[in-house]
Scaffold this motif. Sequence first.
Motif, PDB file in Angstrom:
ATOM      1  N   HIS A 262       0.720   0.910   6.926  1.00  0.00           N
ATOM      2  CA  HIS A 262       0.955   2.352   6.950  1.00  0.00           C
ATOM      3  C   HIS A 262       2.145   2.701   7.833  1.00  0.00           C
ATOM      4  O   HIS A 262       2.578   1.897   8.649  1.00  0.00           O
ATOM      5  CB  HIS A 262      -0.285   3.102   7.445  1.00  0.00           C
ATOM      6  N   THR A 263       2.656   3.909   7.650  1.00  0.00           N
ATOM      7  CA  THR A 263       3.743   4.439   8.463  1.00  0.00           C
ATOM      8  C   THR A 263       3.392   5.863   8.858  1.00  0.00           C
ATOM      9  O   THR A 263       2.822   6.604   8.065  1.00  0.00           O
ATOM     10  CB  THR A 263       5.071   4.443   7.678  1.00  0.00           C
ATOM     11  N   VAL A 264       3.720   6.242  10.084  1.00  0.00           N
ATOM     12  CA  VAL A 264       3.495   7.596  10.580  1.00  0.00           C
ATOM     13  C   VAL A 264       4.823   8.129  11.094  1.00  0.00           C
ATOM     14  O   VAL A 264       5.564   7.425  11.776  1.00  0.00           O
ATOM     15  CB  VAL A 264       2.440   7.614  11.711  1.00  0.00           C
ATOM     16  N   VAL A 265       5.129   9.381  10.757  1.00  0.00           N
ATOM     17  CA  VAL A 265       6.389  10.027  11.110  1.00  0.00           C
ATOM     18  C   VAL A 265       6.099  11.372  11.748  1.00  0.00           C
ATOM     19  O   VAL A 265       5.227  12.103  11.280  1.00  0.00           O
ATOM     20  CB  VAL A 265       7.252  10.234   9.839  1.00  0.00           C
ATOM     21  N   VAL A 266       6.821  11.718  12.806  1.00  0.00           N
ATOM     22  CA  VAL A 266       6.744  13.049  13.404  1.00  0.00           C
ATOM     23  C   VAL A 266       8.083  13.732  13.172  1.00  0.00           C
ATOM     24  O   VAL A 266       9.136  13.156  13.429  1.00  0.00           O
ATOM     25  CB  VAL A 266       6.437  12.983  14.920  1.00  0.00           C
TER      26      VAL A 266
ATOM     27  N   CYS B 131       0.803  -1.226   0.000  1.00  0.00           N
ATOM     28  CA  CYS B 131       0.000   0.000   0.000  1.00  0.00           C
ATOM     29  C   CYS B 131       0.834   1.273   0.000  1.00  0.00           C
ATOM     30  O   CYS B 131       0.342   2.334   0.365  1.00  0.00           O
ATOM     31  CB  CYS B 131      -0.968  -0.002   1.173  1.00  0.00           C
ATOM     32  N   GLY B 132       2.093   1.192  -0.344  1.00  0.00           N
ATOM     33  CA  GLY B 132       2.939   2.381  -0.350  1.00  0.00           C
ATOM     34  C   GLY B 132       3.471   2.766   1.016  1.00  0.00           C
ATOM     35  O   GLY B 132       3.933   3.878   1.235  1.00  0.00           O
TER      36      GLY B 132
ATOM     37  N   PHE C 114       1.908   7.741   5.391  1.00  0.00           N
ATOM     38  CA  PHE C 114       1.843   7.147   4.069  1.00  0.00           C
ATOM     39  C   PHE C 114       1.466   5.689   4.197  1.00  0.00           C
ATOM     40  O   PHE C 114       1.632   5.084   5.245  1.00  0.00           O
ATOM     41  CB  PHE C 114       3.127   7.325   3.252  1.00  0.00           C
ATOM     42  N   GLY C 115       0.908   5.165   3.104  1.00  0.00           N
ATOM     43  CA  GLY C 115       0.390   3.810   3.106  1.00  0.00           C
ATOM     44  C   GLY C 115      -1.116   3.835   3.032  1.00  0.00           C
ATOM     45  O   GLY C 115      -1.703   4.756   2.483  1.00  0.00           O
TER      46      GLY C 115
ATOM     47  N   THR D  25      -7.905   6.480   9.530  1.00  0.00           N
ATOM     48  CA  THR D  25      -8.116   7.620   8.635  1.00  0.00           C
ATOM     49  C   THR D  25      -7.691   7.224   7.234  1.00  0.00           C
ATOM     50  O   THR D  25      -7.109   6.169   7.035  1.00  0.00           O
ATOM     51  CB  THR D  25      -7.334   8.853   9.112  1.00  0.00           C
ATOM     52  N   ASP D  26      -7.993   8.059   6.254  1.00  0.00           N
ATOM     53  CA  ASP D  26      -7.604   7.751   4.882  1.00  0.00           C
ATOM     54  C   ASP D  26      -6.207   8.264   4.614  1.00  0.00           C
ATOM     55  O   ASP D  26      -6.000   9.444   4.400  1.00  0.00           O
ATOM     56  CB  ASP D  26      -8.590   8.364   3.890  1.00  0.00           C
ATOM     57  N   LEU D  27      -5.220   7.410   4.655  1.00  0.00           N
ATOM     58  CA  LEU D  27      -3.827   7.777   4.415  1.00  0.00           C
ATOM     59  C   LEU D  27      -3.363   7.259   3.066  1.00  0.00           C
ATOM     60  O   LEU D  27      -2.175   7.151   2.831  1.00  0.00           O
ATOM     61  CB  LEU D  27      -2.935   7.179   5.508  1.00  0.00           C
ATOM     62  N   SER D  28      -4.297   6.925   2.198  1.00  0.00           N
ATOM     63  CA  SER D  28      -3.968   6.220   0.964  1.00  0.00           C
ATOM     64  C   SER D  28      -3.054   7.035   0.052  1.00  0.00           C
ATOM     65  O   SER D  28      -3.498   7.762  -0.820  1.00  0.00           O
ATOM     66  CB  SER D  28      -5.247   5.841   0.226  1.00  0.00           C
ATOM     67  N   THR D  29      -1.769   6.923   0.289  1.00  0.00           N
ATOM     68  CA  THR D  29      -0.768   7.606  -0.505  1.00  0.00           C
ATOM     69  C   THR D  29       0.557   6.878  -0.386  1.00  0.00           C
ATOM     70  O   THR D  29       0.885   6.361   0.676  1.00  0.00           O
ATOM     71  CB  THR D  29      -0.602   9.068  -0.052  1.00  0.00           C
TER      72      THR D  29
END
Length: 86
Positions: free
Chosen positions: A43-47, A8-9, A56-57, A65-69
């Motif tokens: 998905h991955t989350v970065v601060v 999913c990216g 992203f993902g 949430t919609d992180l589709s990217t």
Amino acid sequence: YSWGHGNCGMLGHGTVAPASVPTVVEGALRTEKCVWVDGGQDHTVVVTVRGQVWAFGSGGAHAGTDLSTAVGKVVNQQGDAVLITY
């Protein structure tokens, strides 16, 4: 940099292909200093040091949430508090 399954990216490379070696994350995030990273199934989350939250993902049920990217995007508003728990 990120590597592993590209589902999913979730690696932020602009593609869903896996990466077996550390590879530069694409887009504007590549110039940011990251202070915290976490990931889920797709998905991955970065601060960043500036308090931006990038994701992203795929969102869906896993991220809430919609992180589709496949290339990171900022998901918080300027001035939002960022709470990191362990």
